[in-house]
Structures are given as structure tokens and as C-alpha cells.
Design a protein around this motif. Structure first.
Motif, mmCIF file in Angstrom:
data_model
loop_
_atom_site.group_PDB
_atom_site.id
_atom_site.type_symbol
_atom_site.label_atom_id
_atom_site.label_comp_id
_atom_site.label_asym_id
_atom_site.label_seq_id
_atom_site.Cartn_x
_atom_site.Cartn_y
_atom_site.Cartn_z
ATOM 1 N N ASN A 59 -46.097 63.141 95.878
ATOM 2 C CA ASN A 59 -47.538 62.942 95.987
ATOM 3 C C ASN A 59 -48.331 64.233 95.846
ATOM 4 O O ASN A 59 -49.553 64.199 95.800
ATOM 5 C CB ASN A 59 -47.893 62.227 97.288
ATOM 6 C CG ASN A 59 -47.617 60.747 97.196
ATOM 7 O OD1 ASN A 59 -47.557 60.185 96.105
ATOM 8 N ND2 ASN A 59 -47.425 60.105 98.317
ATOM 9 N N PRO A 105 -50.848 64.993 91.304
ATOM 10 C CA PRO A 105 -51.967 64.048 91.305
ATOM 11 C C PRO A 105 -51.661 62.798 90.484
ATOM 12 O O PRO A 105 -51.141 62.870 89.379
ATOM 13 C CB PRO A 105 -53.114 64.838 90.675
ATOM 14 C CG PRO A 105 -52.748 66.265 90.884
ATOM 15 C CD PRO A 105 -51.246 66.306 90.830
ATOM 16 N N LEU A 106 -51.963 61.672 91.008
ATOM 17 C CA LEU A 106 -51.829 60.332 90.448
ATOM 18 C C LEU A 106 -50.387 59.948 90.110
ATOM 19 O O LEU A 106 -49.927 58.903 90.530
ATOM 20 C CB LEU A 106 -52.722 60.147 89.217
ATOM 21 C CG LEU A 106 -52.784 58.725 88.674
ATOM 22 C CD1 LEU A 106 -53.407 57.791 89.688
ATOM 23 C CD2 LEU A 106 -53.533 58.673 87.375
ATOM 24 N N ALA A 126 -48.258 59.413 93.249
ATOM 25 C CA ALA A 126 -48.630 58.198 93.979
ATOM 26 C C ALA A 126 -48.109 56.957 93.267
ATOM 27 O O ALA A 126 -47.601 56.029 93.900
ATOM 28 C CB ALA A 126 -50.141 58.126 94.148
ATOM 29 N N VAL A 127 -48.216 56.954 91.942
ATOM 30 C CA VAL A 127 -47.734 55.814 91.161
ATOM 31 C C VAL A 127 -46.214 55.698 91.279
ATOM 32 O O VAL A 127 -45.679 54.601 91.466
ATOM 33 C CB VAL A 127 -48.177 55.940 89.683
ATOM 34 C CG1 VAL A 127 -47.479 54.914 88.802
ATOM 35 C CG2 VAL A 127 -49.680 55.792 89.570
ATOM 36 N N ALA A 148 -50.038 54.012 99.976
ATOM 37 C CA ALA A 148 -50.527 54.481 98.680
ATOM 38 C C ALA A 148 -52.012 54.824 98.728
ATOM 39 O O ALA A 148 -52.434 55.851 98.188
ATOM 40 C CB ALA A 148 -50.262 53.434 97.605
ATOM 41 N N ILE A 149 -52.805 53.995 99.393
ATOM 42 C CA ILE A 149 -54.253 54.232 99.447
ATOM 43 C C ILE A 149 -54.568 55.475 100.268
ATOM 44 O O ILE A 149 -55.301 56.359 99.823
ATOM 45 C CB ILE A 149 -54.991 52.996 99.996
ATOM 46 C CG1 ILE A 149 -54.940 51.866 98.978
ATOM 47 C CG2 ILE A 149 -56.439 53.337 100.345
ATOM 48 C CD1 ILE A 149 -55.451 50.536 99.495
ATOM 49 N N SER A 201 -53.461 58.770 98.720
ATOM 50 C CA SER A 201 -54.178 59.235 97.530
ATOM 51 C C SER A 201 -55.437 60.035 97.865
ATOM 52 O O SER A 201 -56.081 60.565 96.970
ATOM 53 C CB SER A 201 -54.532 58.052 96.633
ATOM 54 O OG SER A 201 -55.456 57.210 97.274
ATOM 55 N N GLY A 261 -54.501 63.101 102.414
ATOM 56 C CA GLY A 261 -53.458 62.165 102.000
ATOM 57 C C GLY A 261 -52.098 62.830 101.905
ATOM 58 O O GLY A 261 -51.080 62.228 102.228
ATOM 59 N N ASN A 262 -52.081 64.083 101.468
ATOM 60 C CA ASN A 262 -50.817 64.814 101.397
ATOM 61 C C ASN A 262 -50.236 65.027 102.788
ATOM 62 O O ASN A 262 -49.029 64.893 102.993
ATOM 63 C CB ASN A 262 -51.009 66.152 100.690
ATOM 64 C CG ASN A 262 -51.360 65.994 99.232
ATOM 65 O OD1 ASN A 262 -51.175 64.926 98.661
ATOM 66 N ND2 ASN A 262 -51.882 67.033 98.634
ATOM 67 N N ASP A 290 -48.899 61.697 104.060
ATOM 68 C CA ASP A 290 -47.622 61.308 103.451
ATOM 69 C C ASP A 290 -46.411 61.902 104.160
ATOM 70 O O ASP A 290 -45.337 61.327 104.122
ATOM 71 C CB ASP A 290 -47.590 61.710 101.978
ATOM 72 C CG ASP A 290 -48.237 60.677 101.099
ATOM 73 O OD1 ASP A 290 -48.220 59.499 101.486
ATOM 74 O OD2 ASP A 290 -48.764 61.051 100.045
#
Length: 165
Positions: free
Chosen positions: A46, A49-50, A53-54, A88-89, A92, A97-98, A101
Motif C-alpha cells: 500500500n 499509490p493505487l 491497494a488494488v 481498502a477504503i 487508501s 491509511g498507510n 494498514d
């Protein structure tokens, strides 16, 4: 044409799938240890970027789908999807968010739910109550946002009406 598995074969299949799901969950949530703190690949991914997360969400989704195919109840699947979606939300959100996680372990929570479902007989049912609760919360959130927007524009227009040209 698929043949119906015997109860013993079905249990063996669940144990086999549960084993690889448990290993992947360990890798994503607990693989590394620094002091007494454990973390996995998910928070490291994560940091990208993006893409991270995906990748994390996709991996978690594959685990949920695999157990759903093995007969996990709709209620359990909904709870597991909520865990990974929330992860995930919130994961992000830049910077916060990091940090989140490293502490949130959605796959570990899902493994606990799976163990309770398959080996203790818990989390059975349709999950309609969870879905209704989600719809209710979303309705309240949308109504609250609409109210705040209405209040803001009412205030802004009252300021404009007080200004003479």
C-alpha cells in the motif's frame, strides 16, 4: 457434469483450501516481525499509490471467493467483504491509511471468521440483517450530507443577500 462430493471429501477440500488461504493471509498480514510488532506484505504494497491497494484488495477478494465456493454462508461472505472493503477504503487515505494498514489485518479477521464458521458452526444465515444495517447507515449518511449541503448554501445565500451592490 460435476459429481457430488462426499462429506469426507468436502471436509478434506475445505481443509485444503483453508490451508492455502491461511498461508496467504499470514503472508499479507503477519509475515514480518520487528520487536513484538507483526506486519505483512499488505501495508508494504500500500506504499505504492493505487497499485498496492488494488493488489491487496484483489488478493483478499480471491480468498473470500474461494471460501464462498466452498460453502461459506452468505452472512459470513458479507462480513468478510465488509472487512476487506473497510480495509481498502481506510487504507487508501494518504499517510493515515498507510499507518492504518500496519494495524488493520482484514485477512486475519477473515481467517478467524472462517475458522469459527467451518469448525465451530458459527456465522450461519442469510446476512439480510447486515445488508439492511448497511443500507440504513448509508441512508443516514446521505441524509446528513444533504442536510449539511443545504445548511451551507442557505448560509452562503443569506450572506449574499446582506451585501448591497
Amino acid at each position: 457434469m460435476q459429481r457430488e462430493l462426499s462429506p469426507e471429501d468436502k471436509k478434506k477440500q475445505i481443509d485444503q483450501d483453508f490451508g492455502w488461504i491461511n498461508r496467504i493471509s499470514w503472508l499479507t498480514d503477519n509475515q514480518f516481525k520487528i520487536g513484538n510488532f507483526r506486519f505483512g506484505l499488505d501495508p508494504i504494497l500500500n506504499l505504492i499509490p493505487l497499485g498496492g491497494a488494488v493488489a491487496g484488495f484483489g488478493t483478499s477478494l480471491v480468498l473470500v471467493i474461494a471460501m464462498w465456493r466452498n460453502g461459506a454462508s452468505p452472512k459470513l461472505v458479507i462480513r468478510m467483504l465488509l472487512n476487506i472493503t473497510l480495509d481498502a477504503i481506510l487504507g487508501s487515505i494518504p499517510f493515515l491509511g498507510n499507518i492504518f494498514d500496519f494495524y488493520s489485518k482484514a485477512n486475519e479477521k477473515n481467517i478467524k471468521l472462517l475458522r469459527e464458521h467451518y469448525y465451530e458452526g458459527r456465522h450461519k444465515g442469510s446476512g439480510i440483517g447486515i445488508i439492511l444495517m448497511i443500507v440504513f447507515i448509508l441512508f443516514i449518511l446521505i441524509a446528513g450530507v444533504c442536510y449539511l449541503i443545504w445548511t451551507f448554501f442557505s448560509w452562503a445565500f443569506s450572506l449574499l443577500n446582506g451585501i448591497s451592490f
